[in-house]
Design an enzyme around this catalytic site. Structure first.
Site, PDB file in Angstrom:
ATOM      1  N   THR A   1     -58.283  41.005 -69.037  1.00 46.39           N
ATOM      2  CA  THR A   1     -58.462  42.289 -69.726  1.00 46.39           C
ATOM      3  C   THR A   1     -57.195  43.126 -69.618  1.00 46.39           C
ATOM      4  O   THR A   1     -56.775  43.767 -70.586  1.00 46.39           O
ATOM      5  CB  THR A   1     -59.661  43.047 -69.109  1.00 46.39           C
ATOM      6  OG1 THR A   1     -60.792  42.172 -69.121  1.00 46.39           O
ATOM      7  CG2 THR A   1     -59.986  44.314 -69.872  1.00 46.39           C
TER       8      THR A   1
ATOM      9  N   THR B   1     -63.576  42.447 -60.539  1.00 43.43           N
ATOM     10  CA  THR B   1     -63.816  41.005 -60.482  1.00 43.43           C
ATOM     11  C   THR B   1     -64.392  40.634 -59.124  1.00 43.43           C
ATOM     12  O   THR B   1     -63.958  41.145 -58.094  1.00 43.43           O
ATOM     13  CB  THR B   1     -62.567  40.128 -60.732  1.00 43.43           C
ATOM     14  OG1 THR B   1     -62.868  38.788 -60.364  1.00 43.43           O
ATOM     15  CG2 THR B   1     -61.340  40.546 -59.938  1.00 43.43           C
ATOM     16  N   ILE B   2     -65.364  39.724 -59.156  1.00 48.34           N
ATOM     17  CA  ILE B   2     -65.903  39.238 -57.887  1.00 48.34           C
ATOM     18  C   ILE B   2     -64.831  38.452 -57.130  1.00 48.34           C
ATOM     19  O   ILE B   2     -64.911  38.305 -55.926  1.00 48.34           O
ATOM     20  CB  ILE B   2     -67.159  38.349 -58.061  1.00 48.34           C
ATOM     21  CG1 ILE B   2     -66.851  37.079 -58.863  1.00 48.34           C
ATOM     22  CG2 ILE B   2     -68.308  39.118 -58.657  1.00 48.34           C
ATOM     23  CD1 ILE B   2     -67.921  35.998 -58.725  1.00 48.34           C
ATOM     24  N   ASP B   3     -63.810  37.951 -57.855  1.00 53.84           N
ATOM     25  CA  ASP B   3     -62.814  37.067 -57.233  1.00 53.84           C
ATOM     26  C   ASP B   3     -61.848  37.819 -56.300  1.00 53.84           C
ATOM     27  O   ASP B   3     -61.186  37.199 -55.465  1.00 53.84           O
ATOM     28  CB  ASP B   3     -61.989  36.349 -58.309  1.00 53.84           C
ATOM     29  CG  ASP B   3     -62.857  35.575 -59.282  1.00 53.84           C
ATOM     30  OD1 ASP B   3     -63.970  35.182 -58.896  1.00 53.84           O
ATOM     31  OD2 ASP B   3     -62.417  35.368 -60.427  1.00 53.84           O
TER      32      ASP B   3
ATOM     33  N   ARG C   1     -78.092  17.986 -41.102  1.00 53.43           N
ATOM     34  CA  ARG C   1     -77.272  17.586 -42.250  1.00 53.43           C
ATOM     35  C   ARG C   1     -75.954  18.357 -42.299  1.00 53.43           C
ATOM     36  O   ARG C   1     -75.833  19.421 -41.692  1.00 53.43           O
ATOM     37  CB  ARG C   1     -78.015  17.909 -43.555  1.00 53.43           C
ATOM     38  CG  ARG C   1     -79.121  16.948 -43.874  1.00 53.43           C
ATOM     39  CD  ARG C   1     -79.875  17.449 -45.084  1.00 53.43           C
ATOM     40  NE  ARG C   1     -80.846  16.469 -45.532  1.00 53.43           N
ATOM     41  CZ  ARG C   1     -81.903  16.767 -46.278  1.00 53.43           C
ATOM     42  NH1 ARG C   1     -82.146  18.006 -46.646  1.00 53.43           N
ATOM     43  NH2 ARG C   1     -82.722  15.809 -46.648  1.00 53.43           N
TER      44      ARG C   1
ATOM     45  N   GLY D   1     -64.517  32.145 -57.327  1.00 45.89           N
ATOM     46  CA  GLY D   1     -63.255  32.765 -56.879  1.00 45.89           C
ATOM     47  C   GLY D   1     -62.034  32.315 -57.658  1.00 45.89           C
ATOM     48  O   GLY D   1     -60.928  32.762 -57.388  1.00 45.89           O
ATOM     49  N   ARG D   2     -62.235  31.383 -58.594  1.00 45.27           N
ATOM     50  CA  ARG D   2     -61.121  30.809 -59.376  1.00 45.27           C
ATOM     51  C   ARG D   2     -60.010  30.292 -58.460  1.00 45.27           C
ATOM     52  O   ARG D   2     -60.282  29.509 -57.571  1.00 45.27           O
ATOM     53  CB  ARG D   2     -60.567  31.850 -60.359  1.00 45.27           C
ATOM     54  CG  ARG D   2     -61.422  32.013 -61.576  1.00 45.27           C
ATOM     55  CD  ARG D   2     -60.669  32.612 -62.710  1.00 45.27           C
ATOM     56  NE  ARG D   2     -59.888  33.766 -62.308  1.00 45.27           N
ATOM     57  CZ  ARG D   2     -58.993  34.362 -63.075  1.00 45.27           C
ATOM     58  NH1 ARG D   2     -58.785  33.925 -64.294  1.00 45.27           N
ATOM     59  NH2 ARG D   2     -58.320  35.399 -62.643  1.00 45.27           N
TER      60      ARG D   2
ATOM     61  N   GLU E   1     -64.456  27.221 -55.156  1.00 45.21           N
ATOM     62  CA  GLU E   1     -64.437  26.306 -56.312  1.00 45.21           C
ATOM     63  C   GLU E   1     -63.023  25.790 -56.612  1.00 45.21           C
ATOM     64  O   GLU E   1     -62.858  24.718 -57.185  1.00 45.21           O
ATOM     65  CB  GLU E   1     -65.025  26.986 -57.553  1.00 45.21           C
ATOM     66  CG  GLU E   1     -64.242  28.231 -58.011  1.00 45.21           C
ATOM     67  CD  GLU E   1     -64.856  28.933 -59.210  1.00 45.21           C
ATOM     68  OE1 GLU E   1     -65.875  28.477 -59.742  1.00 45.21           O
ATOM     69  OE2 GLU E   1     -64.294  29.977 -59.607  1.00 45.21           O
TER      70      GLU E   1
ATOM     71  N   ARG F   1     -72.588  36.724 -59.408  1.00 44.45           N
ATOM     72  CA  ARG F   1     -72.176  37.814 -60.297  1.00 44.45           C
ATOM     73  C   ARG F   1     -73.342  38.730 -60.655  1.00 44.45           C
ATOM     74  O   ARG F   1     -73.142  39.756 -61.315  1.00 44.45           O
ATOM     75  CB  ARG F   1     -71.586  37.234 -61.589  1.00 44.45           C
ATOM     76  CG  ARG F   1     -70.330  36.454 -61.409  1.00 44.45           C
ATOM     77  CD  ARG F   1     -69.293  36.767 -62.468  1.00 44.45           C
ATOM     78  NE  ARG F   1     -69.746  36.621 -63.825  1.00 44.45           N
ATOM     79  CZ  ARG F   1     -69.276  35.723 -64.703  1.00 44.45           C
ATOM     80  NH1 ARG F   1     -68.347  34.859 -64.323  1.00 44.45           N
ATOM     81  NH2 ARG F   1     -69.696  35.700 -65.942  1.00 44.45           N
TER      82      ARG F   1
HETATM   83  O1  F6P Z   1     -63.748  35.516 -62.696  1.00 45.42           O
HETATM   84  C1  F6P Z   1     -65.091  35.535 -62.341  1.00 45.42           C
HETATM   85  C2  F6P Z   1     -65.683  34.149 -62.386  1.00 45.42           C
HETATM   86  O2  F6P Z   1     -67.041  34.241 -62.001  1.00 45.42           O
HETATM   87  C3  F6P Z   1     -64.957  33.121 -61.545  1.00 45.42           C
HETATM   88  O3  F6P Z   1     -65.226  33.214 -60.171  1.00 45.42           O
HETATM   89  C4  F6P Z   1     -65.434  31.846 -62.196  1.00 45.42           C
HETATM   90  O4  F6P Z   1     -64.503  30.805 -61.999  1.00 45.42           O
HETATM   91  C5  F6P Z   1     -65.528  32.216 -63.648  1.00 45.42           C
HETATM   92  O5  F6P Z   1     -65.638  33.628 -63.704  1.00 45.42           O
HETATM   93  C6  F6P Z   1     -66.698  31.606 -64.368  1.00 45.42           C
HETATM   94  O6  F6P Z   1     -66.604  31.934 -65.723  1.00 45.42           O
HETATM   95  P1  F6P Z   1     -67.787  31.758 -66.776  1.00 45.42           P
HETATM   96  O7  F6P Z   1     -68.693  32.941 -66.633  1.00 45.42           O
HETATM   97  O8  F6P Z   1     -67.088  31.730 -68.085  1.00 45.42           O
HETATM   98  O9  F6P Z   1     -68.491  30.481 -66.442  1.00 45.42           O
END
Ligand code: F6P
Length: 368
Positions: free
Chosen positions: A124, A144-146, A181, A189-190, A241, A294
């Site tokens: 953005t 952003t959650i990231d 287990r 978090g990208r 991730e 989210r």
């Molecule tokens: O940037 C926020 C986020 O939730 C990331 O953590 C994640 O990789 C991505 O967006 C997922 O995107 P989408 O909602 O397009 O699946």
């Protein structure tokens, strides 16, 4: 369209990119401060830059933002596909990528918008920086959650995501211990490991795997095997991730056409469960938390952060600041130029104090 120093009477407000808890709290703070303190008109721009491109905008009244402080999502809608500089236009049956910034400028001028408050992440802010070049004044609010936005030590939405992930990890803990287990929990978090690091530490995870510290499978397996030899018959692994094996690649789940960042990560937890079980013969299960992180109401921390960000954004615009992003540094609010943050992300320094603290209490990062 107003030039940057024209006095502001009408502001546009938009939310862009992936949604996150606290967006509505910012929309409320911006709109109420604008109406209450400065007698401005506020125009909602729907679905991020799409609303500006397609001219879907409407004046917001005080009542429209009443009772939304605690609501997750965004009443304005959002999109992580629309980029005014690279917008797909259907011409003679095929998509042609076009720069539609002049159309945005015209649409904004037609509804009388003097400046726009854009609530979003790096995509953005990059889009906003592109429109600034065409003369639309902007003020950005970091979402952003990231928690990976350059220039600010914190974004709103991050705290709620960490609380959600920690709650899930606590729940996984009891089932892991009952069944003896290895449980691998994947968080979002990208390309940054902020959610994994914080939720991993908060939940007392035995291993935390983040993109900033590539792991080796042998180190990860050593760690869980050592625990089982010491009588700990289960292990909890929090994996970002974007985590990857040393010399390997991140796990991509899909590619999204026309998105400013088309790569979507995901699936590393499944791969790890397979690899660890094969190598150690310990039973493994994977859990991918996904978009749960989210959703839902913002935490108290995010509600207050979002409210202070929204208020500060309007105050800065009215004080004559333009084309900047509201940031928090060492607990204090300030602004930095949008051009400085566009196209950058903030990752974790591998020597971060929280990583040192985690290592000190015995947490493994898969690199020992
Ligand atoms: O940037 C926020 C986020 O939730 C990331 O953590 C994640 O990789 C991505 O967006 C997922 O995107 P989408 O909602 O397009 O699946």
């Amino acid at each position: 369209m107003a030039k940057s120093r024209k006095s502001i009477k009408t502001i546009g407000i938009m939310t862009g990119g992936g949604d996150c808890p606290g967006l509505n709290a910012v929309v409320r703070a911006v709109t109420k401060t604008a109406i209450n303190e400065h007698h401005l008109s506020v125009v909602a721009i729907y679905d991020g830059f799409l609303g500006l491109i397609e001219k879907r905008m409407q004046t917001l009244q005080w009542e429209d933002v009443s009772n939304i402080l605690t609501q997750g999502g965004t009443i304005l809608g959002t999109s992580n596909k629309a980029n005014p500089m690279k917008y797909p236009v259907r011409i003679q049956g095929r998509d042609v990528i076009m720069d539609v910034r002049d159309q945005c400028v015209q649409n904004a001028a037609e509804v009388g918008i003097d400046a726009i408050i854009a609530i979003g992440g790096d995509g953005t802010m990059s889009g906003a920086a592109g429109l600034v070049e065409k003369g639309i004044p902007f003020m950005g609010v970091p979402k952003t959650i990231d928690n990976d936005l350059w220039g600010t030590e914190v974004t709103f939405g991050f705290n709620t995501a960490v609380v959600t992930a920690t709650d899930a990890l606590d729940k996984v803990h009891t089932t892991a211990s009952s069944h003896h287990r290895v449980m691998i929990v994947e968080v979002m978090g990208r390309y940054a490991g902020w959610i994994a690091l914080h939720a991993g530490v908060a939940s007392g995870s035995d291993l935390i795997l983040i993109p900033e510290i590539p792991y080796t499978l042998s180190s990860v397996c050593d760690c869980v095997v050592k625990r089982s030899r010491h009588g700990k018959r289960f292990s909890i692994i929090t994996v970002a991730e974007g985590a990857k094996e040393k010399g390997g690649k991140m796990t991509v789940s899909r590619r999204i056409k026309n998105s400013p960042d088309p790569i979507r990560l995901g699936g590393i937890a499944n791969k790890l469960a397979f690899d660890i079980e094969k190598k150690t013969k310990l039973e493994c299960r994977s859990v991918i938390l996904g978009h749960v992180q989210r959703g839902g109401p913002p935490s108290a921390f995010d509600r207050t952060l979002a409210t202070s960000f929204g208020y500060y954004a309007i105050e800065q615009l009215m004080a004559g600041k333009r084309n900047r992003l509201v940031v928090r540094k060492r607990g204090e609010l300030s602004t930095v130029p949008l051009s400085e943050v566009a196209n950058k992300i903030r990752t974790i320094d591998p020597n971060h104090s929280l990583i040192q603290a985690a290592r000190a209490v015995g947490t493994c990062f898969g690199d020992e």
